[in-house]
Design a protein around this motif. Structure first.
Motif, PDB file in Angstrom:
ATOM      1  N   LEU A  78      27.056  69.208  42.914  1.00 23.72           N
ATOM      2  CA  LEU A  78      26.990  70.329  43.844  1.00 23.72           C
ATOM      3  C   LEU A  78      26.912  71.608  43.023  1.00 23.72           C
ATOM      4  CD1 LEU A  78      29.852  69.418  46.367  1.00 23.72           C
ATOM      5  CD2 LEU A  78      27.428  68.841  46.550  1.00 23.72           C
ATOM      6  N   ARG A  79      25.935  72.443  43.322  1.00 22.41           N
ATOM      7  CA  ARG A  79      25.856  73.772  42.708  1.00 22.41           C
ATOM      8  C   ARG A  79      26.322  74.741  43.785  1.00 22.41           C
ATOM      9  NH1 ARG A  79      22.729  74.754  38.244  1.00 22.41           N
ATOM     10  NH2 ARG A  79      21.866  76.627  39.201  1.00 22.41           N
ATOM     11  N   ILE A  80      27.492  75.361  43.561  1.00 20.12           N
ATOM     12  CA  ILE A  80      28.157  76.153  44.592  1.00 20.12           C
ATOM     13  C   ILE A  80      28.017  77.638  44.291  1.00 20.12           C
ATOM     14  CG2 ILE A  80      30.336  76.558  45.776  1.00 20.12           C
ATOM     15  CD1 ILE A  80      31.125  73.706  44.765  1.00 20.12           C
ATOM     16  N   PHE A  81      27.579  78.384  45.299  1.00 15.84           N
ATOM     17  CA  PHE A  81      27.387  79.828  45.196  1.00 15.84           C
ATOM     18  C   PHE A  81      28.312  80.503  46.212  1.00 15.84           C
ATOM     19  CE2 PHE A  81      23.522  77.705  43.971  1.00 15.84           C
ATOM     20  CZ  PHE A  81      23.079  78.400  42.845  1.00 15.84           C
ATOM     21  N   ALA A  82      29.312  81.247  45.740  1.00 21.05           N
ATOM     22  CA  ALA A  82      30.233  81.963  46.628  1.00 21.05           C
ATOM     23  C   ALA A  82      29.679  83.363  46.881  1.00 21.05           C
ATOM     24  CB  ALA A  82      31.616  82.053  46.002  1.00 21.05           C
ATOM     25  N   ASN A  83      29.586  83.754  48.133  1.00 15.93           N
ATOM     26  CA  ASN A  83      29.113  85.076  48.539  1.00 15.93           C
ATOM     27  C   ASN A  83      27.805  85.468  47.846  1.00 15.93           C
ATOM     28  OD1 ASN A  83      31.477  85.445  50.140  1.00 15.93           O
ATOM     29  ND2 ASN A  83      32.593  86.016  48.307  1.00 15.93           N
ATOM     30  N   PRO A  84      26.758  84.674  48.007  1.00 12.69           N
ATOM     31  CA  PRO A  84      25.500  85.027  47.337  1.00 12.69           C
ATOM     32  C   PRO A  84      24.988  86.377  47.845  1.00 12.69           C
ATOM     33  CG  PRO A  84      25.145  83.272  48.928  1.00 12.69           C
ATOM     34  CD  PRO A  84      26.618  83.510  48.874  1.00 12.69           C
ATOM     35  N   PRO A  85      24.411  87.214  46.959  1.00 16.04           N
ATOM     36  CA  PRO A  85      23.957  88.544  47.370  1.00 16.04           C
ATOM     37  C   PRO A  85      22.787  88.500  48.356  1.00 16.04           C
ATOM     38  CG  PRO A  85      23.336  88.095  45.090  1.00 16.04           C
ATOM     39  CD  PRO A  85      24.191  86.960  45.542  1.00 16.04           C
ATOM     40  N   ALA A  86      22.009  87.432  48.312  1.00  9.78           N
ATOM     41  CA  ALA A  86      20.876  87.267  49.229  1.00  9.78           C
ATOM     42  C   ALA A  86      20.773  85.784  49.566  1.00  9.78           C
ATOM     43  CB  ALA A  86      19.596  87.746  48.556  1.00  9.78           C
ATOM     44  N   PRO A  87      20.148  85.460  50.696  1.00  6.40           N
ATOM     45  CA  PRO A  87      19.982  84.039  51.028  1.00  6.40           C
ATOM     46  C   PRO A  87      19.220  83.314  49.917  1.00  6.40           C
ATOM     47  CG  PRO A  87      19.398  85.422  52.899  1.00  6.40           C
ATOM     48  CD  PRO A  87      19.597  86.340  51.725  1.00  6.40           C
ATOM     49  N   LEU A  88      19.652  82.100  49.609  1.00  6.87           N
ATOM     50  CA  LEU A  88      19.017  81.318  48.555  1.00  6.87           C
ATOM     51  C   LEU A  88      17.952  80.406  49.141  1.00  6.87           C
ATOM     52  CD1 LEU A  88      22.140  80.197  46.469  1.00  6.87           C
ATOM     53  CD2 LEU A  88      20.568  82.052  45.957  1.00  6.87           C
ATOM     54  N   PHE A  90      15.291  76.968  47.683  1.00  7.67           N
ATOM     55  CA  PHE A  90      15.418  75.847  46.749  1.00  7.67           C
ATOM     56  C   PHE A  90      15.163  76.283  45.300  1.00  7.67           C
ATOM     57  CE2 PHE A  90      14.967  73.547  50.731  1.00  7.67           C
ATOM     58  CZ  PHE A  90      15.957  72.592  50.587  1.00  7.67           C
ATOM     59  N   ASP A  91      14.192  77.158  45.080  1.00  8.57           N
ATOM     60  CA  ASP A  91      13.914  77.618  43.718  1.00  8.57           C
ATOM     61  C   ASP A  91      15.095  78.375  43.133  1.00  8.57           C
ATOM     62  OD1 ASP A  91      11.391  76.485  43.610  1.00  8.57           O
ATOM     63  OD2 ASP A  91      10.402  78.296  44.404  1.00  8.57           O
ATOM     64  N   SER A  92      15.686  79.296  43.915  1.00  7.63           N
ATOM     65  CA  SER A  92      16.837  80.051  43.398  1.00  7.63           C
ATOM     66  C   SER A  92      18.061  79.152  43.287  1.00  7.63           C
ATOM     67  CB  SER A  92      17.124  81.283  44.258  1.00  7.63           C
ATOM     68  OG  SER A  92      17.309  80.940  45.605  1.00  7.63           O
ATOM     69  N   GLY A  93      18.179  78.134  44.117  1.00  5.36           N
ATOM     70  CA  GLY A  93      19.279  77.174  43.990  1.00  5.36           C
ATOM     71  C   GLY A  93      19.214  76.419  42.678  1.00  5.36           C
ATOM     72  N   ARG A  94      17.979  76.133  42.241  1.00  2.00           N
ATOM     73  CA  ARG A  94      17.786  75.446  40.963  1.00  2.00           C
ATOM     74  C   ARG A  94      17.976  76.381  39.772  1.00  2.00           C
ATOM     75  NH1 ARG A  94      12.935  74.283  43.181  1.00  2.00           N
ATOM     76  NH2 ARG A  94      13.077  72.557  44.617  1.00  2.00           N
ATOM     77  N   SER A  95      17.492  77.632  39.895  1.00  2.00           N
ATOM     78  CA  SER A  95      17.433  78.516  38.722  1.00  2.00           C
ATOM     79  C   SER A  95      18.590  79.504  38.591  1.00  2.00           C
ATOM     80  CB  SER A  95      16.109  79.279  38.726  1.00  2.00           C
ATOM     81  OG  SER A  95      16.018  80.092  39.880  1.00  2.00           O
ATOM     82  N   ASN A  96      19.158  79.992  39.685  1.00  2.00           N
ATOM     83  CA  ASN A  96      20.256  80.970  39.596  1.00  2.00           C
ATOM     84  C   ASN A  96      21.521  80.311  39.066  1.00  2.00           C
ATOM     85  OD1 ASN A  96      18.374  82.595  40.819  1.00  2.00           O
ATOM     86  ND2 ASN A  96      19.647  83.133  42.572  1.00  2.00           N
ATOM     87  N   ALA A  97      22.335  81.117  38.391  1.00  2.00           N
ATOM     88  CA  ALA A  97      23.619  80.611  37.888  1.00  2.00           C
ATOM     89  C   ALA A  97      24.600  80.477  39.058  1.00  2.00           C
ATOM     90  CB  ALA A  97      24.186  81.558  36.841  1.00  2.00           C
TER      91      ALA A  97
END
Length: 183
Positions: A78-88, A90-97
């Motif tokens: 699971l790649r978990i993003f808390a309070n992302p600044p913008a909606p993610l 699939f590409d940003s889910g793969r590439s963003n930290a």
């Protein structure tokens, strides 16, 4: 000293109409995995990836995530993003930290699943959570999540509150300090 509250499933804190999952099969939706019943499950549609977006009614402190599913098709990570600044997507889910990456084992997802601890310090005031599932344990065509539980506590909003008498006596001078009263 107040007793520490015990952490629990935050299902009741979710704003369900605002929760969604991209690439979910039409008959096996996110709601099936979130609701505390044994009926249904969440399943990916076109490939093994899922992008889950969750919104809470108020800020919460997350301490763990529980994922249950069949061993071969349960998420491997699971790649978990808390309070992302913008909606993610699939590409940003793969590439963003991500805020945290959770590798999962077959023991973590067996039966009802077991709580996998989060780095609590990174999940103190969560209003939105995005979970990207890049694949599953058996490299199957579809990923299946039988149950997804978020464990934690709502953030208590505390602060000094005025009594009714103080509220009634309040005036514009309160904003300007005591210098107005001729001190």
């Amino acid at each position: 000293m107040a007793a520490q509250q015990s952490h629990y499933d935050l299902f009741e804190q979710l704003e369900l109409p605002q929760c969604e999952c991209l690439n979910a099969a039409k008959d096996h939706t996110l709601r099936s995995a979130l609701t505390p019943s044994d009926e249904g499950f969440l399943q990916s549609d076109a490939d093994e990836e899922l992008l889950i977006s969750l919104r809470f009614m108020q800020a919460v402190r997350l301490s763990a995530i529980v994922v249950a599913g069949p061993a071969a098709s349960a998420p491997s990570e699971l790649r978990i993003f808390a309070n992302p600044p913008a909606p993610l997507d699939f590409d940003s889910g793969r590439s963003n930290a991500p805020t945290q990456t959770l590798p999962l084992t077959p023991a973590d997802v067996a039966r009802e699943g077991r709580p996998v601890e989060l780095r609590f310090v990174h999940f103190q005031t969560v209003r939105e959570l995005t979970i990207f599932v890049p694949g599953n344990m058996g490299n199957e065509e579809e990923t299946v999540i039988a149950r997804l539980r978020l464990i934690g506590l709502p953030v208590e909003q505390t602060g000094a509150k005025r009594s009714e008498a103080e509220q009634a006596a309040a005036s514009k001078a309160d904003w300007l300090g005591s210098g107005i009263r001729g001190a």
